[in-house]
Motif scaffolding. Structure first.
Motif, mmCIF file in Angstrom:
data_model
loop_
_atom_site.group_PDB
_atom_site.id
_atom_site.type_symbol
_atom_site.label_atom_id
_atom_site.label_comp_id
_atom_site.label_asym_id
_atom_site.label_seq_id
_atom_site.Cartn_x
_atom_site.Cartn_y
_atom_site.Cartn_z
ATOM 1 N N THR A 1 -9.217 -2.061 -0.886
ATOM 2 C CA THR A 1 -7.869 -1.455 -0.957
ATOM 3 C C THR A 1 -8.147 -0.190 -1.600
ATOM 4 O OG1 THR A 1 -6.700 -3.357 -0.581
ATOM 5 C CG2 THR A 1 -5.595 -1.300 -1.127
ATOM 6 N N ALA B 1 -4.972 2.602 1.988
ATOM 7 C CA ALA B 1 -5.985 2.498 3.172
ATOM 8 C C ALA B 1 -6.964 1.474 2.771
ATOM 9 C CB ALA B 1 -6.854 3.653 3.526
ATOM 10 N N ASN B 2 -7.501 0.679 3.948
ATOM 11 C CA ASN B 2 -8.653 -0.077 3.694
ATOM 12 C C ASN B 2 -9.900 0.448 3.939
ATOM 13 O OD1 ASN B 2 -9.077 -0.072 6.673
ATOM 14 N ND2 ASN B 2 -7.773 -1.908 6.920
ATOM 15 N N GLU C 1 -8.455 2.812 7.587
ATOM 16 C CA GLU C 1 -7.230 2.470 8.289
ATOM 17 C C GLU C 1 -6.003 2.588 7.396
ATOM 18 O OE1 GLU C 1 -8.859 -0.642 11.600
ATOM 19 O OE2 GLU C 1 -7.976 -1.513 9.522
ATOM 20 N N THR D 1 -2.719 1.679 5.603
ATOM 21 C CA THR D 1 -2.247 0.566 5.804
ATOM 22 C C THR D 1 -0.732 0.808 5.052
ATOM 23 O OG1 THR D 1 -3.238 -0.314 3.528
ATOM 24 C CG2 THR D 1 -4.127 -1.091 5.438
ATOM 25 N N ASP D 2 -0.572 1.764 4.203
ATOM 26 C CA ASP D 2 0.909 2.185 3.683
ATOM 27 C C ASP D 2 0.871 3.122 3.220
ATOM 28 O OD1 ASP D 2 3.424 1.046 2.873
ATOM 29 O OD2 ASP D 2 2.624 0.764 0.741
#
Length: 106
Positions: free
Chosen positions: A32, A46-47, A51, A53-54
């Motif tokens: 992360t 993001a990962n 992507e 993610t938040d």
């Protein structure tokens, strides 16, 4: 055929390296990454697959009269988190390609 045994050993080494590369890539994908802008007003997570993610936006930065600033903060945090992922990926995966001339590998 003496050379064939050497070729087999080299193939085993390549398979071993490939397995390590895949494991390293899997670990990267699970990581992360987080970046913020505006002194923490906007935070993007993001990962390792790049992507998002938040996205967290502090209420006090939301000004209907200054949407441009909010957009800039989101862009800055997003670009920063993507750069962190790319840097970590290059550092991690680069250990497998050191000394090899393989342009565009990662």
């Amino acid at each position: 055929m003496k050379g064939m045994g050497n070729m087999g050993g080299m193939m085993k080494q390549m398979q071993k390296m490939q397995k390590k590369m895949m494991q390293a890539q899997d670990e990267l994908h699970e990581m992360t990454f987080e970046a913020s802008a505006g002194g923490g007003m906007v935070t993007v997570t993001a990962n390792g697959k790049k992507e998002i993610t938040d996205v967290q936006i502090k209420e006090e930065v939301v000004d209907p009269d200054d949407i441009d600033m909010l957009q800039d903060l989101i862009l800055a945090a997003t670009n920063d988190v993507i750069k962190q992922i790319e840097d970590k990926t290059n550092d991690t995966m680069g250990q497998f390609t050191k000394g090899l001339n393989m342009p565009g590998m990662f």
